[in-house]
Design a protein around this motif. Structure first.
Motif, mmCIF file in Angstrom:
data_model
loop_
_atom_site.group_PDB
_atom_site.id
_atom_site.type_symbol
_atom_site.label_atom_id
_atom_site.label_comp_id
_atom_site.label_asym_id
_atom_site.label_seq_id
_atom_site.Cartn_x
_atom_site.Cartn_y
_atom_site.Cartn_z
ATOM 1 N N LEU A 51 0.890 -0.966 0.007
ATOM 2 C CA LEU A 51 0.069 0.076 0.084
ATOM 3 C C LEU A 51 0.941 1.283 0.007
ATOM 4 O O LEU A 51 1.354 1.748 0.924
ATOM 5 C CB LEU A 51 -0.687 -0.050 1.363
ATOM 6 N N PHE A 191 -10.611 8.432 2.737
ATOM 7 C CA PHE A 191 -10.345 7.197 2.422
ATOM 8 C C PHE A 191 -9.716 6.943 1.214
ATOM 9 O O PHE A 191 -9.993 7.728 0.273
ATOM 10 C CB PHE A 191 -11.734 6.145 2.613
ATOM 11 N N TYR A 193 -8.311 4.168 -2.224
ATOM 12 C CA TYR A 193 -8.498 2.626 -2.607
ATOM 13 C C TYR A 193 -7.489 2.871 -4.082
ATOM 14 O O TYR A 193 -7.261 4.057 -4.809
ATOM 15 C CB TYR A 193 -9.588 2.249 -3.134
ATOM 16 N N THR A 272 -7.119 -2.388 -3.418
ATOM 17 C CA THR A 272 -6.762 -2.368 -2.179
ATOM 18 C C THR A 272 -6.799 -1.104 -1.683
ATOM 19 O O THR A 272 -6.773 -0.029 -2.410
ATOM 20 C CB THR A 272 -5.359 -3.090 -1.978
ATOM 21 N N GLY A 273 -7.071 -0.903 -0.413
ATOM 22 C CA GLY A 273 -6.938 0.527 0.112
ATOM 23 C C GLY A 273 -7.044 0.332 1.675
ATOM 24 O O GLY A 273 -6.789 -0.538 2.291
ATOM 25 N N THR A 274 -7.404 1.437 2.079
ATOM 26 C CA THR A 274 -7.611 2.021 3.683
ATOM 27 C C THR A 274 -8.632 2.864 3.842
ATOM 28 O O THR A 274 -8.715 4.024 3.055
ATOM 29 C CB THR A 274 -6.290 2.228 4.205
ATOM 30 N N ASP A 276 -9.110 4.261 6.824
ATOM 31 C CA ASP A 276 -8.835 5.075 7.774
ATOM 32 C C ASP A 276 -7.203 5.343 7.879
ATOM 33 O O ASP A 276 -6.583 4.353 8.240
ATOM 34 C CB ASP A 276 -9.236 4.525 9.354
ATOM 35 N N HIS A 277 -6.831 6.278 7.418
ATOM 36 C CA HIS A 277 -5.319 6.370 7.210
ATOM 37 C C HIS A 277 -5.044 7.844 8.065
ATOM 38 O O HIS A 277 -4.714 8.793 7.198
ATOM 39 C CB HIS A 277 -4.826 6.573 5.816
#
Length: 423
Positions: A51, A191, A193, A272-274, A276-277
């Protein structure tokens, strides 16, 4: 092989984490006569960070050059990271001045290519012992300071003593946890991706960034004809986005202004991703400990600066502590020099990034600078220097730059007024 000196140290420096920051620090320190143990918890020497923006901003080029990696990076097919940025005022397209030098650059290169390359380079550097499959499980303390680590290894638990322990083990740093150094956290209201596409046509073959206020997106061309595509919307859109991740991802990208034809490209990774970053920052040092890379400061992925700062922080630490790490100087004073430099160079950038992570529209200062950069070549070059982290916020927003931006926008309004309603 473990070696001990008269003070009872096995190494001068032990580094937890053999990613970009840790490997770079190991190479640079060893070249200055420092004995380094470079620990990597993963057992596969080809492991890499997944990531990531896969972008090395131009501030990283001098470090890559010092490491001797530029020829190998170019041979691997890395793409020089020129970029254009879409704003509500049009595209910002930095170009070199007709009579001036070329624009500074570094590279877009996938971490699957770069991480094994720099780790192998570290392993081949005299003075570095790369210890694969070694996970830090605790710190060795003496008289209130850290003097080594305990590590789980394929052969069992071991203790490695060193004058300095370096945490290069990411935002959730185990070294920081064991040293009791907390992180300050700024919430991120977006967020993100990511996915990789092969053969995605890009205007000019260069990076694209979209400032949609508050949503963001980018497409970064990389080695082997692969483009990293990222979408970073406001979290308010997350429930609907998650309901159909692939459809939402593609629809978001298709709707971008002047969007490249993503339907004609081949997706070669999953999305793919997050969700909450947050942005993290830590005090860069503690007694017997230093932090580099994401362990010291984790930025917002939309800016693509993490890799560059990882390499720079490794260089700053090396320049500050190398003599003291071998016992020829005051280590605590050297760590203070590093911490001061780290804060001076990065805290302003992090402050602005944390503010922009609130997913708000441009503020008046940003409107001034971005609109001028879309209308004037010299302002676009000025924007490029800031986006490449070659200048800090104070130079980016210096009085002369603000005056120039104001003059550019006044001229534009005057020209628009003279051209009548059709403008």
């Amino acid at each position: 092989m473990t070696r001990s000196d008269s003070a009872g140290y096995d190494y001068d420096v032990v580094i937890g984490g053999a990613g970009l920051a840790g490997s770079a620090a190991a190479i640079l320190l060893a070249r200055r006569g420092v004995r380094v143990a470079l620990l990597e918890r993963r057992s596969n020497p080809e492991a890499y960070k997944v990531l990531c923006t896969h972008s090395l901003t131009a501030n990283a080029y001098p470090v890559l050059d010092e490491l001797g990696l530029v020829p190998a990076i170019e041979k691997a097919g890395a793409v020089r990271n020129e970029a254009r940025w879409h704003t509500r005022w049009g595209w910002i397209e930095p170009r070199a001045a007709p009579t001036g030098p070329g624009l500074p650059y570094a590279y877009n290169i996938r971490r699957s290519t770069l991480d094994p390359m720099i780790r192998s380079h570290a392993a081949e550097t005299p003075g570095v012992d790369l210890l694969i499959g070694h996970q830090v499980t605790g710190l060795v303390r003496r008289a209130g300071r850290t003097v080594g680590v305990r590590a789980a290894t394929p052969q069992g638990e071991r203790e490695i003593r060193a004058r300095l322990v370096v945490g290069a083990d990411g935002k959730d740093s185990a070294v920081a946890k064991f040293a009791g150094v907390p992180a300050r956290t700024h919430q991120n209201a977006r967020f993100g991706y990511f996915a990789h596409f092969r053969d995605l046509p890009l205007h000019g073959g260069i990076s694209h960034v979209w400032f949609l206020e508050p949503d963001m997106a980018y497409a970064f061309p990389n080695d082997d004809g692969v483009t990293v595509v990222a979408v970073l919307p406001d979290k308010k859109r997350l429930p609907a986005f998650r309901a159909d991740l692939e459809g939402s991802f593609l629809d978001f990208f298709r709707a971008l202004p002047d969007a490249p034809p993503i339907d004609f490209a081949e997706r070669v990774t999953k999305i793919t991703g997050t969700v909450d970053h947050p942005l993290h920052s830590r005090k860069p040092t503690a007694p017997g400990v230093a932090f580099i890379g994401d362990a010291a400061l984790t930025g917002d992925p939309l800016w693509g600066v993490g890799c560059g700062w990882a390499l720079q922080s490794a260089q700053w630490l090396t320049e500050a502590i190398a003599p003291a790490a071998t016992g020829r100087g005051d280590l605590d004073r050297s760590l203070t020099v590093y911490a001061r430099r780290h804060r001076r160079r990065l805290s302003g950038h992090q402050y602005l990034a944390a503010d922009f992570a609130k997913a708000r529209p441009f503020n008046p200062m940003e409107r001034l600078m971005f609109s001028a950069a879309a209308r004037d070549a010299s302002m676009a070059r000025h924007m490029h220097l800031f986006a490449s982290r070659l200048i800090g916020p104070l130079r980016f927003l210096n009085p002369a730059a603000l005056a120039k931006a104001s003059a550019v926008n006044l001229r534009h309004r005057g020209a628009a007024g003279r051209s009548g309603p059709a403008a």
